[in-house]
Design an enzyme around this catalytic site. Structure first.
Site, PDB file in Angstrom:
ATOM      1  N   PRO A 120       0.826  -1.218   0.000  1.00  0.00           N
ATOM      2  CA  PRO A 120       0.000   0.000   0.000  1.00  0.00           C
ATOM      3  C   PRO A 120       0.856   1.262   0.000  1.00  0.00           C
ATOM      4  O   PRO A 120       0.824   2.068   0.939  1.00  0.00           O
ATOM      5  CB  PRO A 120      -0.813  -0.146   1.288  1.00  0.00           C
ATOM      6  CG  PRO A 120       0.111  -0.877   2.211  1.00  0.00           C
ATOM      7  CD  PRO A 120       0.870  -1.848   1.343  1.00  0.00           C
ATOM      8  N   LYS A 121       1.606   1.471  -1.064  1.00  0.00           N
ATOM      9  CA  LYS A 121       2.591   2.549  -1.124  1.00  0.00           C
ATOM     10  C   LYS A 121       1.995   3.830  -1.709  1.00  0.00           C
ATOM     11  O   LYS A 121       1.255   3.792  -2.695  1.00  0.00           O
ATOM     12  CB  LYS A 121       3.796   2.126  -1.973  1.00  0.00           C
ATOM     13  CG  LYS A 121       4.600   0.963  -1.388  1.00  0.00           C
ATOM     14  CD  LYS A 121       5.712   0.534  -2.348  1.00  0.00           C
ATOM     15  CE  LYS A 121       6.504  -0.637  -1.814  1.00  0.00           C
ATOM     16  NZ  LYS A 121       7.503  -0.252  -0.823  1.00  0.00           N
ATOM     17  N   LYS A 122       2.368   4.964  -1.090  1.00  0.00           N
ATOM     18  CA  LYS A 122       1.991   6.281  -1.602  1.00  0.00           C
ATOM     19  C   LYS A 122       3.226   7.184  -1.575  1.00  0.00           C
ATOM     20  O   LYS A 122       4.143   6.983  -0.762  1.00  0.00           O
ATOM     21  CB  LYS A 122       0.870   6.898  -0.759  1.00  0.00           C
ATOM     22  CG  LYS A 122      -0.423   6.092  -0.772  1.00  0.00           C
ATOM     23  CD  LYS A 122      -1.499   6.733   0.085  1.00  0.00           C
ATOM     24  CE  LYS A 122      -2.112   7.962  -0.572  1.00  0.00           C
ATOM     25  NZ  LYS A 122      -3.298   8.446   0.180  1.00  0.00           N
TER      26      LYS A 122
END
Length: 257
Positions: A120-122
């Protein structure tokens, strides 16, 4: 370009110039700074997806410096992982962690992490640095400060064989890829391990953590009630590729491994 050529060469987007290379992905002198803290157990229950089970009321807030990684380069990452339990169809109970949120400053691991594993990378601006006798981690989302962590630098050396056993546990995440009409095409629970780990040093010491509310960077959704521990360690490792252990879109919705 022929259809057969597309099938043979397609690996990642864009087709002719992928955002990241093929695996494996090796990391050298990867530096971890982890604050474990107690939070609201009801919020944990609301965030962790079945078939995972929440274990306790703690969260690990991590800062990770990756100065030398194959294919992904030099970058910094931060985020939250939650202790969980997973029971396989064979009845084996696995203790591990659910990766809830990750923020980092490098395009290749953002796209590769999301597309391959489902991390879940931002995009954000995490930072891990040494300031005199203190290890300092910060997270900015745009111009806004969202997290600050501090730890006394290398106060106590930990027993490496005992500590290394913690690194053998799996981690889980939800991989989501939408269809062209916006409906979910892939929605899977993925499990992965860190492999070929060489632990070079591990320490603990006094630690502190502050999380601040932000509409698009929701680390404060799991508020800090009490800091349990602070650890700092350095290791070489290979990021193992994932495996699907549950398919949320399957008709029977049963674990696949």
């Amino acid at each position: 370009m022929k259809i057969a050529d597309v099938r043979a060469s397609a690996f990642a987007m864009p087709l002719h110039n992928p955002a990241y290379p093929r695996p494996p992905y090796k990391f050298y002198n990867r530096e971890f700074f982890v604050i474990t803290y107690r939070t609201d157990p009801e919020r944990l229950q609301a965030l962790v997806p079945e078939p995972l089970e929440v274990v306790g009321d703690t969260v690990a807030y991590e800062f990770i410096r990756m100065p030398d990684s194959t294919g992904f380069g030099d970058y910094t990452e931060t985020g939250q992982v939650i202790p969980v339990r997973f029971t396989t169809p064979q009845g084996e109970v696995q203790e591990g962690s659910f990766v809830h949120a990750m923020y980092l400053d490098d395009n290749a691991p953002i796209t590769g992490g999301r597309e391959l594993w489902g991390f879940p990378k931002k995009l954000a601006t995490p930072n891990l640095r040494h300031e005199q006798e203190t290890l300092v981690g910060t997270l900015h989302y745009g111009s806004v400060l969202c997290a600050t962590a501090t730890m006394g630098y290398k106060h106590r050396e930990l027993d490496l064989p005992s500590f290394a056993r913690n690194l053998d546990k799996p981690a889980f995440m939800i991989k989501i890829i939408p269809h062209v009409d916006g409906s979910p095409r892939i929605c899977e629970l993925v499990r992965y391990y860190m492999e070929d780990v060489t632990l070079k040093g591990a320490w603990d010491g006094p630690g502190a953590l502050q999380l601040f509310e932000h509409a698009m960077c929701d680390v404060a959704r799991l508020p800090v009630r009490e800091v349990v521990s602070a650890t700092h360690y350095i290791a070489d490792l290979t990021l193992g590729l994932g495996e699907v252990v549950y398919d949320y879109l399957a008709p029977d919705s049963t674990p696949t491994l």
